[in-house]
Design a protein around this motif. Structure first.
Motif, PDB file in Angstrom:
ATOM      1  N   ARG A  95      -5.381  -0.796  -9.902  1.00 48.70           N
ATOM      2  CA  ARG A  95      -6.309  -1.805  -9.465  1.00 48.70           C
ATOM      3  C   ARG A  95      -6.169  -2.898  -9.104  1.00 48.70           C
ATOM      4  O   ARG A  95      -6.489  -3.710  -8.138  1.00 48.70           O
ATOM      5  CB  ARG A  95      -7.311  -1.854 -10.527  1.00 48.70           C
ATOM      6  N   ALA A 112     -12.993  -1.282  -3.645  1.00 49.85           N
ATOM      7  CA  ALA A 112     -12.185  -2.491  -3.457  1.00 49.85           C
ATOM      8  C   ALA A 112     -12.108  -2.532  -1.877  1.00 49.85           C
ATOM      9  O   ALA A 112     -12.344  -3.571  -1.440  1.00 49.85           O
ATOM     10  CB  ALA A 112     -10.803  -2.334  -3.947  1.00 49.85           C
ATOM     11  N   ALA A 113     -12.019  -1.556  -1.029  1.00 47.93           N
ATOM     12  CA  ALA A 113     -11.839  -1.671   0.228  1.00 47.93           C
ATOM     13  C   ALA A 113     -13.231  -2.269   1.040  1.00 47.93           C
ATOM     14  O   ALA A 113     -13.075  -2.988   1.765  1.00 47.93           O
ATOM     15  CB  ALA A 113     -11.772  -0.080   0.691  1.00 47.93           C
ATOM     16  N   TYR A 159      -4.073   4.768  -7.450  1.00 42.36           N
ATOM     17  CA  TYR A 159      -3.612   3.365  -6.938  1.00 42.36           C
ATOM     18  C   TYR A 159      -4.151   2.160  -7.930  1.00 42.36           C
ATOM     19  O   TYR A 159      -5.155   2.049  -8.595  1.00 42.36           O
ATOM     20  CB  TYR A 159      -3.856   3.077  -5.677  1.00 42.36           C
ATOM     21  N   ALA A 201      -4.652  -3.112  -5.696  1.00 42.74           N
ATOM     22  CA  ALA A 201      -5.793  -2.942  -4.584  1.00 42.74           C
ATOM     23  C   ALA A 201      -6.529  -4.282  -4.340  1.00 42.74           C
ATOM     24  O   ALA A 201      -6.681  -4.589  -3.275  1.00 42.74           O
ATOM     25  CB  ALA A 201      -6.848  -1.965  -5.417  1.00 42.74           C
ATOM     26  N   TYR A 202      -6.710  -5.155  -5.454  1.00 40.41           N
ATOM     27  CA  TYR A 202      -7.265  -6.420  -4.996  1.00 40.41           C
ATOM     28  C   TYR A 202      -6.274  -7.282  -4.415  1.00 40.41           C
ATOM     29  O   TYR A 202      -6.517  -8.170  -4.056  1.00 40.41           O
ATOM     30  CB  TYR A 202      -8.019  -6.724  -6.254  1.00 40.41           C
ATOM     31  N   ARG A 237      -9.242   3.983  -3.846  1.00 48.42           N
ATOM     32  CA  ARG A 237     -10.087   2.533  -4.151  1.00 48.42           C
ATOM     33  C   ARG A 237     -11.052   2.221  -3.140  1.00 48.42           C
ATOM     34  O   ARG A 237     -11.027   1.176  -2.463  1.00 48.42           O
ATOM     35  CB  ARG A 237      -8.928   1.330  -4.166  1.00 48.42           C
ATOM     36  N   ARG A 251      -6.181   5.899  -0.830  1.00 46.73           N
ATOM     37  CA  ARG A 251      -5.489   5.633  -1.879  1.00 46.73           C
ATOM     38  C   ARG A 251      -6.646   5.916  -3.186  1.00 46.73           C
ATOM     39  O   ARG A 251      -6.059   5.990  -4.292  1.00 46.73           O
ATOM     40  CB  ARG A 251      -4.857   4.162  -2.288  1.00 46.73           C
ATOM     41  N   LEU A 298      -6.336   1.963   1.863  1.00 46.82           N
ATOM     42  CA  LEU A 298      -6.733   1.655   0.539  1.00 46.82           C
ATOM     43  C   LEU A 298      -7.974   2.635   0.311  1.00 46.82           C
ATOM     44  O   LEU A 298      -7.866   3.206  -1.080  1.00 46.82           O
ATOM     45  CB  LEU A 298      -7.648   0.331   0.328  1.00 46.82           C
ATOM     46  N   LEU A 314       0.796  -1.166  -0.084  1.00 43.36           N
ATOM     47  CA  LEU A 314       0.126   0.001  -0.050  1.00 43.36           C
ATOM     48  C   LEU A 314       0.725   1.518   0.107  1.00 43.36           C
ATOM     49  O   LEU A 314       0.402   2.191  -0.388  1.00 43.36           O
ATOM     50  CB  LEU A 314      -0.920  -0.209   1.274  1.00 43.36           C
TER      51      LEU A 314
END
Length: 341
Positions: free
Chosen positions: A70, A121-122, A68, A73-74, A118, A116, A113, A59
């Motif tokens: 993708r 995703a979080a 950030y 992120a995942y 996302r 960032r 996250l 991170l």
């Protein structure tokens, strides 16, 4: 990364981010070591510690884009899933206490996250975390209300940071718009000041070229042949100032006047737009123009500054009854190309 992003605002990929990483890792390490006797498998607890540290490092790595990635992120979401699976390493009964540090570590990773950018995703990661915690609660035979207690505080934290990040992003966008408007205003004022200065300079040069003649004309006295010649020369000088742009230096104007006295037709044309050449290029153009004007004895001499993007800065053409001569002034290396006709 840019300071206009939340990650840049909090300097997550600079030394403050490294301090956060160190404190995060230290806290997790202390909790892990202090609760090794409380968990089912110390090896699994150490593995969770390594996983949490890897997520924090991922991170806080700097990225080329302001957003950030993708995929990264995942990858963090998968790490959160791994930390949530560590719930099966907790005691089946009683309050887990500090042994459940992996839950708070997961929430902190998801908060970063969000910062960032996302957010989706979080929240996907948090939904998976909740499902796994409730799955462990059900498998361990605990009351479902304990599952709510285990996740509610972390959910509140994530909601707060999601709302906070949304408000702060809007505020930063508004500030950026105000800054951009200010820069445009300053730029327009600078252009206006530059244009006003150029106009004042031209007025001063026109006055210098024709001031005495204007006094003679306003005196309503008969004009002599010499006066008429001076009027023609003054008119030509004014035309040079207006059309010659950066070519019309004092030395070039003086050389053009002398050439016209030798019956040379002189034209100064600046087609280079509002941009101004650097000092070296401008000096070479002036020197080449003065040299051509001093050599010319008859014919038509056209000195033209070319538009930007051409391999030459300017061209100088002398057309006489017997031949045509052309001199190019390149941007870097002077080169002469002469064609006789």
């Amino acid at each position: 990364m840019s300071g206009r992003t939340l990650a840049g605002f909090f300097r997550l990929d600079e030394w403050p981010g490294r301090v956060i990483l160190a404190l995060f890792t230290l806290s997790n390490t202390v909790n892990t070591l202090a609760t090794l006797n409380a968990v089912r498998s110390p090896v699994a607890a150490v593995a969770a510690l390594i996983l949490a540290t890897a997520g924090a490092v991922l991170l806080l790595l700097p990225t080329r884009s302001s957003r950030y990635p993708r995929a990264a992120a995942y990858a963090v979401v998968l790490i959160v899933v791994g930390l949530s699976l560590a719930s099966w390493n907790l005691p089946a009964s009683g309050w887990p206490g500090w042994a459940s540090w992996n839950w708070f570590a997961s929430t902190l990773l998801l908060i970063v996250l969000v910062l960032r950018g996302r957010v989706l995703a979080a929240w996907i990661g948090f939904a998976l975390h909740v499902l796994l915690v409730f799955g462990w609660v059900a498998q361990a035979g605990r009351p479902l209300i304990q599952g709510v207690e285990f996740v509610v505080h972390h959910a509140v934290l994530l909601v707060v940071f999601t709302v906070f990040s949304s408000v702060l992003r809007r505020t930063m966008r508004s500030i950026a718009q105000v800054e951009q408007a200010h820069l445009e205003l300053v730029s327009s004022r600078a252009w206006a000041d530059a244009a006003a200065g150029a106009r004042e300079e031209r007025v001063a040069r026109v006055t210098l070229a024709a001031g005495d003649l204007l006094e003679i004309l306003s005196a309503d006295t008969p004009l002599t042949d010499q006066h008429q010649r001076e009027c023609l020369l003054a008119e030509a000088t004014i035309r040079d100032v207006l059309r010659g742009g950066v070519l019309a230096s004092d030395d070039v104007l003086a050389a053009a006047r002398d050439a016209r006295l030798r019956h040379v037709t002189v034209q100064l044309l600046d087609d280079g737009g509002p941009s101004r050449p650097d000092g070296g290029d401008l000096e070479r153009m002036h020197e080449a123009a003065c040299a051509a004007l001093e050599r010319a004895d008859d014919g038509t001499l056209t000195i033209r500054r070319l538009p930007p993007g051409r391999p030459q800065l300017a061209t100088i053409r002398l057309a006489t009854a017997g031949r045509a001569e052309r001199l190019d002034v390149p941007a870097r290396t002077p080169q002469r190309d002469v064609a006789a006709t």
